[in-house]
Design an enzyme around this catalytic site. Sequence first.
Site, PDB file in Angstrom:
ATOM      1  N   TYR A   1       0.487  13.796   0.836  1.00  0.00           N
ATOM      2  CA  TYR A   1      -0.023  14.563   1.890  1.00  0.00           C
ATOM      3  C   TYR A   1       0.440  16.012   1.882  1.00  0.00           C
ATOM      4  CZ  TYR A   1       0.520   9.673   3.475  1.00  0.00           C
ATOM      5  OH  TYR A   1       0.247   8.305   3.430  1.00  0.00           O
TER       6      TYR A   1
ATOM      7  N   ARG B   1       2.371  19.813   6.544  1.00  0.00           N
ATOM      8  CA  ARG B   1       3.489  19.239   7.086  1.00  0.00           C
ATOM      9  C   ARG B   1       4.607  19.926   7.779  1.00  0.00           C
ATOM     10  NH1 ARG B   1       6.613  16.139   4.840  1.00  0.00           N
ATOM     11  NH2 ARG B   1       6.271  14.473   6.149  1.00  0.00           N
TER      12      ARG B   1
ATOM     13  N   CYS C   1      -2.844  33.474  10.260  1.00  0.00           N
ATOM     14  CA  CYS C   1      -2.751  33.812  11.693  1.00  0.00           C
ATOM     15  C   CYS C   1      -2.240  32.857  12.471  1.00  0.00           C
ATOM     16  CB  CYS C   1      -3.795  34.706  12.046  1.00  0.00           C
ATOM     17  SG  CYS C   1      -4.702  35.808  10.784  1.00  0.00           S
TER      18      CYS C   1
ATOM     19  N   GLU D   1       0.858  -1.148   0.071  1.00  0.00           N
ATOM     20  CA  GLU D   1      -0.030  -0.037  -0.012  1.00  0.00           C
ATOM     21  C   GLU D   1       0.883   1.362   0.111  1.00  0.00           C
ATOM     22  OE1 GLU D   1      -3.823  -1.717   2.822  1.00  0.00           O
ATOM     23  OE2 GLU D   1      -2.042  -0.682   3.672  1.00  0.00           O
ATOM     24  N   PRO D   2       1.813   1.324  -0.925  1.00  0.00           N
ATOM     25  CA  PRO D   2       2.645   2.625  -0.921  1.00  0.00           C
ATOM     26  C   PRO D   2       1.874   4.073  -1.130  1.00  0.00           C
ATOM     27  CG  PRO D   2       2.676   1.545  -3.119  1.00  0.00           C
ATOM     28  CD  PRO D   2       1.742   0.656  -2.072  1.00  0.00           C
TER      29      PRO D   2
HETATM   30  N1  LLP Z   1      -1.669   1.943   4.489  1.00  0.00           N
HETATM   31  C1  LLP Z   1      -2.055   2.422   5.581  1.00  0.00           C
HETATM   32  C2  LLP Z   1      -3.059   1.650   6.413  1.00  0.00           C
HETATM   33  C3  LLP Z   1      -1.726   3.723   6.098  1.00  0.00           C
HETATM   34  O1  LLP Z   1      -2.405   4.214   7.130  1.00  0.00           O
HETATM   35  C4  LLP Z   1      -1.094   4.467   5.322  1.00  0.00           C
HETATM   36  C5  LLP Z   1      -0.472   5.975   5.632  1.00  0.00           C
HETATM   37  C6  LLP Z   1      -0.541   4.138   4.088  1.00  0.00           C
HETATM   38  C7  LLP Z   1      -0.807   2.670   3.598  1.00  0.00           C
HETATM   39  C8  LLP Z   1       0.375   4.725   3.294  1.00  0.00           C
HETATM   40  O2  LLP Z   1       1.528   5.057   3.792  1.00  0.00           O
HETATM   41  P1  LLP Z   1       2.852   5.691   3.035  1.00  0.00           P
HETATM   42  O3  LLP Z   1       3.315   4.671   1.886  1.00  0.00           O
HETATM   43  O4  LLP Z   1       2.180   7.186   2.170  1.00  0.00           O
HETATM   44  O5  LLP Z   1       3.782   6.119   3.940  1.00  0.00           O
HETATM   45  N2  LLP Z   1       0.580  12.705   6.695  1.00  0.00           N
HETATM   46  C9  LLP Z   1       1.678  11.965   7.252  1.00  0.00           C
HETATM   47  C10 LLP Z   1       1.526  10.550   6.784  1.00  0.00           C
HETATM   48  C11 LLP Z   1       0.476   9.906   7.346  1.00  0.00           C
HETATM   49  C12 LLP Z   1       0.301   8.486   6.952  1.00  0.00           C
HETATM   50  C13 LLP Z   1      -0.990   7.909   7.293  1.00  0.00           C
HETATM   51  N3  LLP Z   1      -1.158   6.547   6.758  1.00  0.00           N
HETATM   52  C14 LLP Z   1       2.868  12.826   6.623  1.00  0.00           C
HETATM   53  O6  LLP Z   1       2.530  13.793   5.980  1.00  0.00           O
HETATM   54  O7  LLP Z   1       3.954  12.475   6.644  1.00  0.00           O
END
Ligand code: LLP
Length: 417
Positions: free
Chosen positions: A374, A312, A345, A273-274
Amino acid sequence: MHEFKYRKNEFCCEDVEILSLAQKFGTPLYVYSYHTVVDHFVKLKTAFRSINPLICYSVKANSNLAILKTLVSFGAGLDIVSGGELFRAVTVGCPVSKIVYASVGKTSYEIEEAIKRRILFFNVESIPELENINCISKRLNRITQVSIRINPDVEPKTHKYITTGKLTNKFGIDFKSAYQIFLICNKFSNIKISGLHIHIGSQITESVPYVSAITKVIEFVEQLKRKGIVLEYLNIGGGLGIVYDEETPQTAEKFAAKILPLLKKTKLKIIMEPGRFIAGNAGILVTKVLYVKAAVKKKFVIVDAGMNDLIRPALYGAYHQILPIRYTLNAIRSSEKVDIVGPICESADFFAKGRRLLPLKEGDYLAIMGSGAYGFSMTSNYNSRCRACEVMVKKDETFLIRKRDSYEDLIKNEIMI
Ligand code: LLP
């Protein structure tokens, strides 16, 4: 790694100058490179080709329909976490057999919708949720396929807000409780537990935490086998880190080299799940300098993007590289330290602090790098600011993929009494 580069002194996305996009569409503006999105997906697919995993792009990272559709057209499935994301997935024509659904808080309405759509499975995060899915399935006269999300209790060495696989986090189910579920799974007459899921965190730059989490899960799979319980899927989640600053994250190839031997041992169908790995470096946020304010203790460069456009830095103290979209060598020599801040603000409304940048003046444009994941998906209308528009560049072509909000959009759901 991505298709944002200087050509002569002009910063370009693929074959298009960013300056021309900023002038045409205005700022703040998100710009995505089509080929970078595709390239990252293909890199992962190629690195793992020997096991042919189902790669479900994590919609939350960047849920723009054009990005989803691009990935789906290359064979990606989608990882969703809400009814809204299911709606997006269906809108872009993602085969339902390639949709997996996580989230600790799926509502009954959302569960029912997803069952009716016949998604591949839910990643279940608690026993009450399992009971609810069973109950809804019974009412709909369906057998619903689920994976149990395991919380393997490993340290992913990332920011604490995006750590998800430790027992202090709300996500997943510990091994002991998961084992109990399998022992009593006959009780769930309308559920078929066909897999296990882990997602240990995000922006993970090395393979060690994955290796330890997957090793633990494999031991669990073996333990279940001894009890006569045979599974079909192992979903290893997302979390692969990208370059923001000076980190040296593993490449898809290196990651595969470390975990493929483990995955092959399981003989299970693998799901990934990337999110960030695919979208992160495929997008930038372009912003314009409004004012340069020489204050008593600092110099502030005030830009037209704010924390509502990219949260972020405010939320995680995240570092994003900031580049001028016109590059001059003379200026480089006389660089100075400034804070790049937005108009909102809040003192958390910043993109960089004490950053050495070229001398900037009103009207200059800047690119905030690594904003493809994100970025837009976490935007808000705080301070009644219109959300930015988004464009996708494909070689020398440009596509507007989301219009900028209008003032009307800001109030369209509100009712005066
Ligand atoms: N699968 C699940 C169950 C997840 O909760 C997430 C991300 C992913 C896959 C994908 O993860 P990734 O490959 O993108 O790392 N807003 C934060 C990141 C939150 C990630 C939440 N879950 C940021 O800006 O760093």
